[in-house]
Each structure stands twice: as structure tokens, then as C-alpha cells.
Design an enzyme around this catalytic site. Structure first.
Site, PDB file in Angstrom:
ATOM      1  N   ARG A  19      14.510 -11.692  46.337  1.00  0.00           N
ATOM      2  CA  ARG A  19      14.264 -11.784  44.897  1.00  0.00           C
ATOM      3  C   ARG A  19      13.074 -12.682  44.582  1.00  0.00           C
ATOM      4  NH1 ARG A  19      19.526 -14.041  42.749  1.00  0.00           N
ATOM      5  NH2 ARG A  19      19.376 -15.026  44.776  1.00  0.00           N
ATOM      6  N   ASN A  37      20.402  -9.319  42.565  1.00  0.00           N
ATOM      7  CA  ASN A  37      21.361  -8.961  43.604  1.00  0.00           C
ATOM      8  C   ASN A  37      22.525  -8.230  42.958  1.00  0.00           C
ATOM      9  OD1 ASN A  37      19.931 -10.206  45.650  1.00  0.00           O
ATOM     10  ND2 ASN A  37      21.224 -12.014  45.743  1.00  0.00           N
TER      11      ASN A  37
END
Length: 90
Positions: A19, A37
Site C-alpha cells: 500500500r 487491504n
């Protein structure tokens, strides 16, 4: 003309800095959207920019995390212009 790409990455894509790296790449390229996520172990990306920029964005993600990605479900859509920047969402 801007486009939107919606991607679900599967594999060992959580816990490897995915990320934060995706956000860094996106901000460097001027891509807007978000990354997060998912509870099933996948990472979801929603991004908007010019098509060539988005292809570069996806290529850079693959370059960084190709060894962790088992599958990428990629859908191209029309951009909505709803994003001001690129963020990590939870």
C-alpha cells in the site's frame, strides 16, 4: 482523457509494503484514487489518470511486487474525477 482502473491483487500482497509503495508511485505519477487491504488477503486499488500513466503505474507496481503477486484482476472503466489525490484507506 482520464480513465479509471480497478484492480484486485492476490498473492502475498499484504505485509510487504504494498500500500505504501503504491501510494508513493501514484503520487509521483500524479495518479489519484486509493489502495486498501481486504479481509480476504487481497489488495484493492482504484486509480484515475490518463491511460498511459495508469499503465505506467501498474507496470511499476508489478516491477516492485511481481514476485508477490499471484493474480491481478484488472477492470478498465470511465473516470469519474471524484479523487483529489491518492490515499491509503482502511
Amino acid at each position: 482523457m482520464n480513465r479509471r482502473v480497478h484492480v484486485f491483487y492476490a498473492g502475498r500482497v499484504q505485509g510487504v509494503g504494498f500500500r505504501f509503495t503504491a501510494q508513493d508511485i501514484a503520487q509521483g505519477l500524479g495518479v489519484s484514487g486509493w489502495v486498501r487491504n481486504l479481509g480476504n488477503g487481497k489488495v484493492e486499488v482504484m486509480a484515475e489518470a490518463g491511460e498511459a500513466t495508469l499503465k505506467d503505474f501498474l507496470a511499476r507496481i508489478n516491477l516492485q511486487f511481481g514476485r508477490y503477486i499471484r493474480d491481478a484482476d484488472i477492470a478498465w472503466e470511465e473516470a469519474t474525477g471524484e479523487f483529489a489525490d491518492f490515499n491509503i484507506t482502511f
